[in-house]
Design an enzyme around this catalytic site. Sequence first.
Site, mmCIF file in Angstrom:
data_model
loop_
_atom_site.group_PDB
_atom_site.id
_atom_site.type_symbol
_atom_site.label_atom_id
_atom_site.label_comp_id
_atom_site.label_asym_id
_atom_site.label_seq_id
_atom_site.Cartn_x
_atom_site.Cartn_y
_atom_site.Cartn_z
ATOM 1 N N ASP A 16 0.837 -1.204 0.000
ATOM 2 C CA ASP A 16 0.000 0.000 0.000
ATOM 3 C C ASP A 16 0.869 1.250 0.000
ATOM 4 O OD1 ASP A 16 -2.123 -1.706 0.127
ATOM 5 O OD2 ASP A 16 -2.935 -0.950 2.019
ATOM 6 N N ARG B 128 -8.348 -4.664 -5.741
ATOM 7 C CA ARG B 128 -7.349 -3.614 -5.512
ATOM 8 C C ARG B 128 -6.053 -3.868 -6.283
ATOM 9 N NH1 ARG B 128 -8.134 -2.495 1.031
ATOM 10 N NH2 ARG B 128 -10.402 -2.177 0.931
#
Length: 600
Positions: free
Chosen positions: A165, A224
């Site tokens: 991330d 994602r």
Amino acid sequence: MGCNSLKMSLSALLVCGATVVGTATSAFAVTSPDFPMAGFATQNGGTTGGKGYSEVTVDNVSDLKSYAKAGNKIIYVKPGTYMGPVEVGSNVTIYGYQGAIIAQPASGSAMKLSGSKNVIIRNLKFKGAGAHDDDDEDCLQVNHESKNVWIDHVDVYDGHDGNLDITNASDYVTISWTKFSYTSASTGHQFSNLIGNSKTKTSDRGHLNVTIHHTWWADGVVERMPRVRFGKVHVANNLFDSKDASYCVRAAIEADIRIERNVFIGVQKALDLYTSDGAITAAQMIENYEENVKKPQAGTGTAFKPSYSMSLTDVSTQAKAYALRDSIKLYAGATLPDPGASSVVTPASSSSAKSSSSVASSSSVKSSSSVASSSSQGQVVSGEATLTKHGSGSANQEVAQGAAITEFYYTIAGATGATVTGLPQGVTGTLKGSDFYISGTVVSSVAPGAYKYTVTTTGATTNASKSGTITVTGNGTAPVSSSSTKSSSSVTPQSSDSETSASSSSNKVTEPVEVQDDSSSSEASDAIRGTDFAPQFTVSTAGRMLQVQNAAGNTMAIFDMQGRLLLSKRIATSTESALLPHTGTFILKIGPRTMRVNAR
């Protein structure tokens, strides 16, 4: 010495990258498409990592953590498994040997960049703790205004919360030639990459400038790839083929995403527009290739135009898209050579690092393998490892130059993997699950002699080793040196739908014949190398002339290593020829078969 010098040292290449991608050749002459740095990491003054600082090689987790946190260093990480969290400072390059793994603990990250500036991370595997539906940290984090970060040729899987991330106003980040996946160790929340972690984090506006290219979202990834809030994100020349995907790219509040020339195969949805939290700035779909996408979704708005120059592969046809797909599958992940050991990139289908070979003298036989065994100080699996031999091949066997050994393997217990040193060139070690296979064909130019090899486990408190000897005998043939002699090798291509497996006794793999190039003769020949799966046709060269035999009825296509189509023609006769535009490496497709060939 500048970063764009073609004579730069290996160390210099590891810590800096040119800003131009495309047809540029890697400075250490790799035979795969290992492009220099590109994208947003080249902006804001560029990213050089530890360039200009001293180098250190680590083989234990204590030293790795200490040097990484202090920064101002080039750090080479020896094979082994190192338990995180590893906190990374600024002005640092971390580059792994083949077999270097950073593991995520049950709580926390494997590696964390928090406010770090000017960081390069290359050639490492990041092993997550397993994705589960609970709240924890990502396997690899770029957080808290970290800036100018290049993450290249890494393999990240089973991250507890996410794989990687980028959050909290971090900026000028490039992720390239990386593989993301999940295994059976994960039971839920298999959401790989988040860029911008909250709809209320308006401080992210003007930041989160990220480029992701030549990256593979493989099986196990559900969502994602990435999900974006607020950031400007260039998603280009990537591969999406996770059979588990519900969607790939998700655009959320104020996201500005340029989704360009990617390959989407067999996924539910290439793009998801999530407007519940606020309006999307843009999510523009540009010249992508979609095949068997269940729920097509058009883009929205006009995305930003990048501030950098970046050459992208055309994927407008299936052949072109498949060429890019095959290249990414071969070389995404930790496939770069060990520092100072080799100029050859290891395809993802092989677990052994390739290195340059030397001709043996009468008193000493030098092998082609240089993979270092790991230090027990860097391991995280408690207990004593074992290696148990299986297979029809003997651990001590004799083989002629140019012939295949009889395959055998070792079953690994109590460890995470294994490495091998000492094999003659052409023979490799390949990890398949918990079995480590020794197989291959001895290169015909290898010097006769006894090659003592050692297989060593990695990832245990006490590692195990097994040794044997492969004795190479001469085949009685004189070396080829005439420029009028044609170089030839049997080529059996890699299937376009699967990774290369170790060869068996029924699959002949022939290494190229090396021929001296006489520039005064129009018949001067170069060597050509192919990856084989079954000897159904042959490929040879004379000068730049490529010749294919026994493939009539198939279509032959030649691409450069970026997947750009150079030539396509129907093979009508038993012998078909094509003039290559220059020496170097190309992707050759004959019918459904794909291989990499190197004309030199």
